[in-house]
Design an enzyme around this catalytic site. Structure first.
Site, PDB file in Angstrom:
ATOM      1  N   CYS A 163       0.887  -0.978  -0.089  1.00 58.27           N
ATOM      2  CA  CYS A 163      -0.093   0.055   0.098  1.00 58.27           C
ATOM      3  C   CYS A 163       0.976   1.369   0.263  1.00 58.27           C
ATOM      4  O   CYS A 163       1.558   1.659   1.573  1.00 58.27           O
ATOM      5  CB  CYS A 163      -0.636  -0.407   1.492  1.00 58.27           C
ATOM      6  SG  CYS A 163      -2.167   1.344   1.229  1.00 58.27           S
ATOM      7  N   CYS A 213       0.024   4.392   2.519  1.00 56.38           N
ATOM      8  CA  CYS A 213       0.107   3.485   4.084  1.00 56.38           C
ATOM      9  C   CYS A 213       1.060   3.914   4.315  1.00 56.38           C
ATOM     10  O   CYS A 213       1.753   4.434   4.860  1.00 56.38           O
ATOM     11  CB  CYS A 213       0.313   1.829   3.972  1.00 56.38           C
ATOM     12  SG  CYS A 213      -1.701   1.649   3.802  1.00 56.38           S
TER      13      CYS A 213
END
Length: 312
Positions: free
Chosen positions: A83, A86
């Protein structure tokens, strides 16, 4: 958000492991090329800043999150190695946790390695951050947010639940930060009616310190107000649909009069009927106006969707 997420299954799983004589385990750090222990998450080292940041698994969730949240606020950072957003958000959260002086801690959870936790939180997209107090989720957000936005979010949560968390307060009170004399001078000019001088000061601070959110926000807001006040309010009724300058001016007037939905729709209308430089100019102005508001505001979210439809 309290009551919307059922975490009891995770607690029952940990209880069952204890009854079977299993010891809760913590993830082992990955080895770096030189053999030293390296980071275990996308954002940084495990248990940094004296325990302000923890890597949590299904086995340690009860003790590190549910039990700990009886004493202090716990922010759960749900992330994954693949991700990209993230990896933008995690360092911000870790930095804030390290400076929180015990008012809250950060629990980082890899959703791929801990699918039951992701299921319990009903994760549909990441990054996702959930605030836990007294064993219950009390607030959450998805996506990347700035340091200032997260700080405000946490402060609002602590204002609501802080009194019920006996262990969250740090030992002793931190000395209040001294006011920045440059910001004080800019504010004095603003209060004295020297708007241009205040704007120049705020811009100078923001250019010298790109991370100074307060100065940048003040400059954006003051720049907008001065521009909007210079327009004739009648432009709202007289602007031709294809007159880009007139429509942008009309949007400023509408926004200054607390009509953001109508202001955004004006500019989106320009995007729909123009092309090339005119369309780019309208789109750029709309994105600038978005920055005056919390990105989670419903009218901002709606306008972003309308803009995407207009462009594609």
């Amino acid at each position: 958000m309290a009551g919307a997420v059922d975490l009891s299954a995770l607690k029952e799983r940990a209880d069952a492991q204890r009854q079977q004589g299993q010891r809760p385990t913590r993830p082992r750090p990955e080895a770096s090329p030189d053999g030293a222990a390296g980071p275990t998450s996308a954002g940084g080292p495990d248990a940094s800043a004296g325990g302000a940041v923890m890597d949590v698994t299904e086995e340690t969730f009860e003790s590190e999150v549910l039990v700990r949240s009886q004493q202090q606020l716990v922010l759960v950072d749900l992330w994954a190695e693949w991700c990209g957003p993230c990896k933008q958000l995690s360092p911000v959260l870790e930095s804030l946790a390290a400076r929180a002086q015990g008012t809250w801690v950060l629990a980082k959870i890899d959703v791929d390695a801990n699918p039951r936790i992701a299921q319990a939180f009903r994760v549909q997209s990441i990054p996702m951050v959930v605030a836990i107090a007294q064993g219950q989720p009390v607030a959450a957000f998805n996506g990347v947010r700035s340091e200032a936005e997260i700080t405000q979010w946490v402060d609002e949560i602590l204002a609501q639940v802080g009194d019920a968390l006996p262990g969250m307060a740090p030992q002793g009170e931190a000395e209040p930060e001294a006011d920045d004399p440059r910001m004080v001078a800019a504010e004095d000019k603003l209060n004295g009616g020297d708007f241009e001088g205040a704007l120049a000061d705020y811009r100078a601070i923001a250019e010298a310190e790109p991370d100074n959110v307060e100065a940048a926000s003040a400059a954006r807001n003051l720049d907008f107000v001065l521009r909007a006040q210079a327009h004739d309010p009648a432009i709202v009724d007289t602007a031709a649909p294809t007159d880009v300058d007139a429509q942008l001016a009309a949007a400023d007037v509408l926004l200054l009069s607390q009509q953001p939905e109508q202001a955004f729709d004006r500019i989106i209308g320009v995007v729909k009927v123009t092309a090339g430089d005119d369309r780019t100019r309208a789109r750029t102005r709309l994105l600038e106006l978005f920055e005056l508001f919390d990105p989670a505001e419903p009218f901002v979210v709606s306008a972003r969707r309308k803009l995407a439809t207009a462009l594609y």
